[in-house]
Design a protein around this motif. Structure first.
Motif, mmCIF file in Angstrom:
data_model
loop_
_atom_site.group_PDB
_atom_site.id
_atom_site.type_symbol
_atom_site.label_atom_id
_atom_site.label_comp_id
_atom_site.label_asym_id
_atom_site.label_seq_id
_atom_site.Cartn_x
_atom_site.Cartn_y
_atom_site.Cartn_z
ATOM 1 N N CYS A 1 47.433 43.893 35.447
ATOM 2 C CA CYS A 1 46.881 45.114 34.843
ATOM 3 C C CYS A 1 46.288 46.046 35.893
ATOM 4 C CB CYS A 1 45.798 44.755 33.829
ATOM 5 S SG CYS A 1 46.352 43.702 32.490
ATOM 6 N N ARG A 2 46.316 45.626 37.145
ATOM 7 C CA ARG A 2 45.710 46.376 38.258
ATOM 8 C C ARG A 2 44.208 46.566 38.052
ATOM 9 N NH1 ARG A 2 48.976 51.476 40.203
ATOM 10 N NH2 ARG A 2 47.644 51.024 41.992
ATOM 11 N N LYS A 3 43.592 45.526 37.459
ATOM 12 C CA LYS A 3 42.141 45.553 37.273
ATOM 13 C C LYS A 3 41.434 44.586 38.218
ATOM 14 C CE LYS A 3 40.101 47.378 34.470
ATOM 15 N NZ LYS A 3 39.912 47.061 33.048
ATOM 16 N N GLY A 4 42.191 43.810 38.962
ATOM 17 C CA GLY A 4 41.610 42.854 39.895
ATOM 18 C C GLY A 4 42.478 42.702 41.120
ATOM 19 N N GLN A 5 41.854 42.392 42.259
ATOM 20 C CA GLN A 5 42.596 42.230 43.510
ATOM 21 C C GLN A 5 41.920 41.185 44.386
ATOM 22 O OE1 GLN A 5 43.464 45.898 45.488
ATOM 23 N NE2 GLN A 5 44.398 44.941 47.274
ATOM 24 N N TYR A 6 42.740 40.344 44.961
ATOM 25 C CA TYR A 6 42.247 39.288 45.850
ATOM 26 C C TYR A 6 42.048 39.844 47.254
ATOM 27 C CZ TYR A 6 42.659 35.198 48.924
ATOM 28 O OH TYR A 6 42.471 34.261 49.904
ATOM 29 N N LEU A 7 40.978 39.390 47.929
ATOM 30 C CA LEU A 7 40.759 39.762 49.324
ATOM 31 C C LEU A 7 40.166 38.572 50.072
ATOM 32 C CD1 LEU A 7 37.498 41.839 49.720
ATOM 33 C CD2 LEU A 7 38.256 41.106 47.477
ATOM 34 N N SER A 8 40.393 38.534 51.362
ATOM 35 C CA SER A 8 39.877 37.435 52.182
ATOM 36 C C SER A 8 39.579 37.952 53.575
ATOM 37 C CB SER A 8 40.886 36.282 52.239
ATOM 38 O OG SER A 8 42.077 36.706 52.886
ATOM 39 N N THR A 9 38.673 37.266 54.241
ATOM 40 C CA THR A 9 38.311 37.611 55.605
ATOM 41 C C THR A 9 37.951 36.337 56.346
ATOM 42 O OG1 THR A 9 36.807 38.933 56.988
ATOM 43 C CG2 THR A 9 35.893 38.001 54.970
ATOM 44 N N ASN A 10 38.089 36.372 57.655
ATOM 45 C CA ASN A 10 37.788 35.200 58.474
ATOM 46 C C ASN A 10 36.552 35.458 59.310
ATOM 47 O OD1 ASN A 10 38.833 32.548 58.911
ATOM 48 N ND2 ASN A 10 40.877 33.447 59.005
ATOM 49 N N LYS A 11 35.450 34.801 58.976
ATOM 50 C CA LYS A 11 34.208 34.881 59.730
ATOM 51 C C LYS A 11 33.811 33.452 60.102
ATOM 52 C CE LYS A 11 33.511 39.373 58.978
ATOM 53 N NZ LYS A 11 33.379 40.408 60.008
ATOM 54 N N LYS A 12 34.478 32.926 61.119
ATOM 55 C CA LYS A 12 34.319 31.534 61.538
ATOM 56 C C LYS A 12 34.946 30.564 60.544
ATOM 57 C CE LYS A 12 30.143 32.178 64.337
ATOM 58 N NZ LYS A 12 28.760 31.731 64.592
ATOM 59 N N GLU A 13 35.018 30.954 59.272
ATOM 60 C CA GLU A 13 35.750 30.208 58.270
ATOM 61 C C GLU A 13 36.273 31.182 57.225
ATOM 62 O OE1 GLU A 13 33.451 27.848 55.331
ATOM 63 O OE2 GLU A 13 31.783 28.192 56.722
ATOM 64 N N LEU A 14 37.271 30.750 56.471
ATOM 65 C CA LEU A 14 37.910 31.631 55.500
ATOM 66 C C LEU A 14 36.953 31.945 54.355
ATOM 67 C CD1 LEU A 14 40.487 33.084 54.543
ATOM 68 C CD2 LEU A 14 41.109 30.950 53.355
ATOM 69 N N ILE A 15 36.781 33.226 54.072
ATOM 70 C CA ILE A 15 35.948 33.687 52.960
ATOM 71 C C ILE A 15 36.846 34.432 51.989
ATOM 72 C CG2 ILE A 15 33.944 35.060 52.284
ATOM 73 C CD1 ILE A 15 32.884 34.774 55.111
ATOM 74 N N GLU A 16 36.932 33.943 50.760
ATOM 75 C CA GLU A 16 37.812 34.530 49.762
ATOM 76 C C GLU A 16 36.995 35.179 48.656
ATOM 77 O OE1 GLU A 16 41.670 31.863 49.398
ATOM 78 O OE2 GLU A 16 39.866 30.635 49.255
ATOM 79 N N GLY A 17 37.500 36.296 48.158
ATOM 80 C CA GLY A 17 36.793 37.007 47.107
ATOM 81 C C GLY A 17 37.741 37.746 46.186
ATOM 82 N N ILE A 18 37.158 38.313 45.133
ATOM 83 C CA ILE A 18 37.907 39.064 44.143
ATOM 84 C C ILE A 18 37.208 40.406 43.936
ATOM 85 C CG2 ILE A 18 38.967 39.032 41.857
ATOM 86 C CD1 ILE A 18 39.710 36.614 43.566
ATOM 87 N N LYS A 19 37.976 41.493 43.976
ATOM 88 C CA LYS A 19 37.455 42.814 43.642
ATOM 89 C C LYS A 19 37.923 43.151 42.231
ATOM 90 C CE LYS A 19 37.105 47.605 45.228
ATOM 91 N NZ LYS A 19 37.486 48.602 46.262
#
Length: 433
Positions: free
Chosen positions: A187-205
């Motif tokens: 539905c284009r209401k959510g999107q996955y994002l991730s970043t690496n800050k010494k370990e993988l950090i995953e989130g949802i927008k």
């Protein structure tokens, strides 16, 4: 959700469930024209949805549905595979393997859609029962709306960023989080994002408004990092709290058994735990301040944008000054009413307390614990002399000094003080904040 609870619910929803004659007709396979078995299909479909809705699930396992939910003394419905197959063809259920992978890129998601369409054309009633998970699409949409509503209650902006762990816990689990995010991504209401800050950090927008979610920005990655750090710090605080309480109970038990040396060691652990908690809390407060500033900046940006749009609309539609003034007066009245509500909801101001008062209250608390709970720590202790023993142990605990304390300092237990809520340790794994 155990089978016993499901069967009890079925008997409440279907009073004639145990009627042998009716049950025999219901458990037969479909045959003839659709008009012949349509009522039976509606019965089983509605019952499946009612069970899932009652127990708060939207993912079901076909083998469990047939062999556990609807098992009557070893007899299972012969038509249940056709019921699930028809629901699948009508889009009322879908396989979790057919869902768009929400943690992959756009090209991969497109591949998933094509694969789903190809698989749908070769599905058979028998293959439906071999699936591990089927998703009730109507309940999936309701769950997604529930998650967005829950997030809207704690976020004032049109979108928010949460960690993947928190998102999955709100959805009910890892599979549930995968399904909900797949739906929101479609539905284009959510999107996955991730970043690496010494370990993988995953989130949802997630978009909290009717608009589609905006593209991921560098600020979203920084916000995710801060929120992840905040959650880690809170977890560390909980660990510190549990260890502090364990040390406290061990100190009381050691005093009761007469082992003052061991009690002193536990008292030192309490003091160290309190110091770590203060440092952790300081770091947590700094993280929360930064997150608050980010939220305020985004809100200010939205207000500024709204003012600019309003000015353009006034100019384009040639709205008179009198109409604008009337709107401003109504807005002032609404703001005044809101301020009155906020004032009424403000907590009463905290009372200033002297250190002596706090120490006295803590002394009373220790005495109460000593007289009321020490007996439970040693079940073999006698009943007749427990009152005097508890009092003397509590007094000994209050007079116990730490070996490394400065002269004139309070007792170890007294100085350790119960830590306040929401504080954290300076664990090396949390230096990312």
């Amino acid at each position: 959700m155990d089978s016993k609870s499901v069967k009890e619910f079925i008997r409440k929803e279907v009073p004639d469930w145990d009627d042998e004659l009716i049950a025999t007709a219901r458990f037969k396979a479909f045959s003839g024209q659709k008009s012949d078995w349509e009522p039976k299909f509606q019965f089983w479909k509605n019952l499946i949805v009612k069970i899932a809705l009652h127990f708060g699930v939207f993912i079901i396992a076909p083998p469990q549905v047939k062999n556990e939910w609807f098992n009557r003394g070893g007899l299972t419905p012969l038509c249940i595979d056709h019921v699930l197959f028809i629901m699948y063809n009508e889009g009322e259920i879908t396989r979790i393997s057919d869902m768009v992978g929400p943690y992959s890129g756009r090209i991969t998601q497109l591949f998933y859609k094509v694969k789903s369409l190809m698989n749908r054309s070769i599905m058979s009633p028998e293959s439906i029962l071999l699936e591990d998970c089927l998703i009730l699409t109507t309940l999936l949409k309701e769950k997604a709306d529930e998650v967005i509503k829950c997030l809207s209650e704690s976020h004032w902006n049109s979108h928010c960023v949460v960690t993947r762990n928190k998102f999955e816990s709100m959805c009910g689990g890892q599979k549930e989080g995968y399904a909900v995010l797949s739906y929101l991504s479609g539905c284009r209401k959510g999107q996955y994002l991730s970043t690496n800050k010494k370990e993988l950090i995953e989130g949802i927008k997630v978009s909290l408004s009717s608009a589609v979610v905006s593209g991921v920005s560098s600020l979203d990655f920084d916000t995710l990092h801060l929120i992840w750090t905040q959650e880690k710090l809170q977890q560390q605080l909980d660990v510190i709290d549990r260890r502090w309480e364990m040390s406290r109970q061990s100190a009381l038990a050691s005093l009761k058994s007469g082992n003052k040396k061991l009690a002193l060691r536990h008292a030192k652990e309490m003091k160290l735990g309190t110091e770590n908690r203060e440092k952790c809390n300081s770091l947590l407060n700094r993280v929360e301040e930064v997150l608050s500033v980010i939220a305020n900046v985004e809100s200010t940006k939205q207000v500024t944008g709204a003012i600019q749009i309003g000015a353009r609309v006034i100019k384009e539609n040639k709205i008179s000054i009198e109409e604008v003034q009337l709107c401003l007066e109504e807005l002032d009245e609404s703001i005044d009413s809101q301020k009155q509500v906020e004032k009424a909801l403000e907590p009463a101001p905290s009372l200033d307390m002297e250190d002596e008062d706090i120490e006295e209250e803590f002394r009373k608390l220790e005495l109460e614990i000593g007289s009321g709970n020490l007996k439970d720590l040693n079940p073999e202790a006698g009943v007749s002399d427990s009152e005097g023993t508890d009092q003397s142990l509590a007094d000994a605990l209050l007079n116990l000094k730490l070996a490394d304390d400065a002269p004139g300092s309070g007792s170890a237990i007294q100085n350790s003080g119960l830590p306040a809520k929401n504080k954290e340790s300076n664990s090396p794994m949390l230096e990312a904040a």
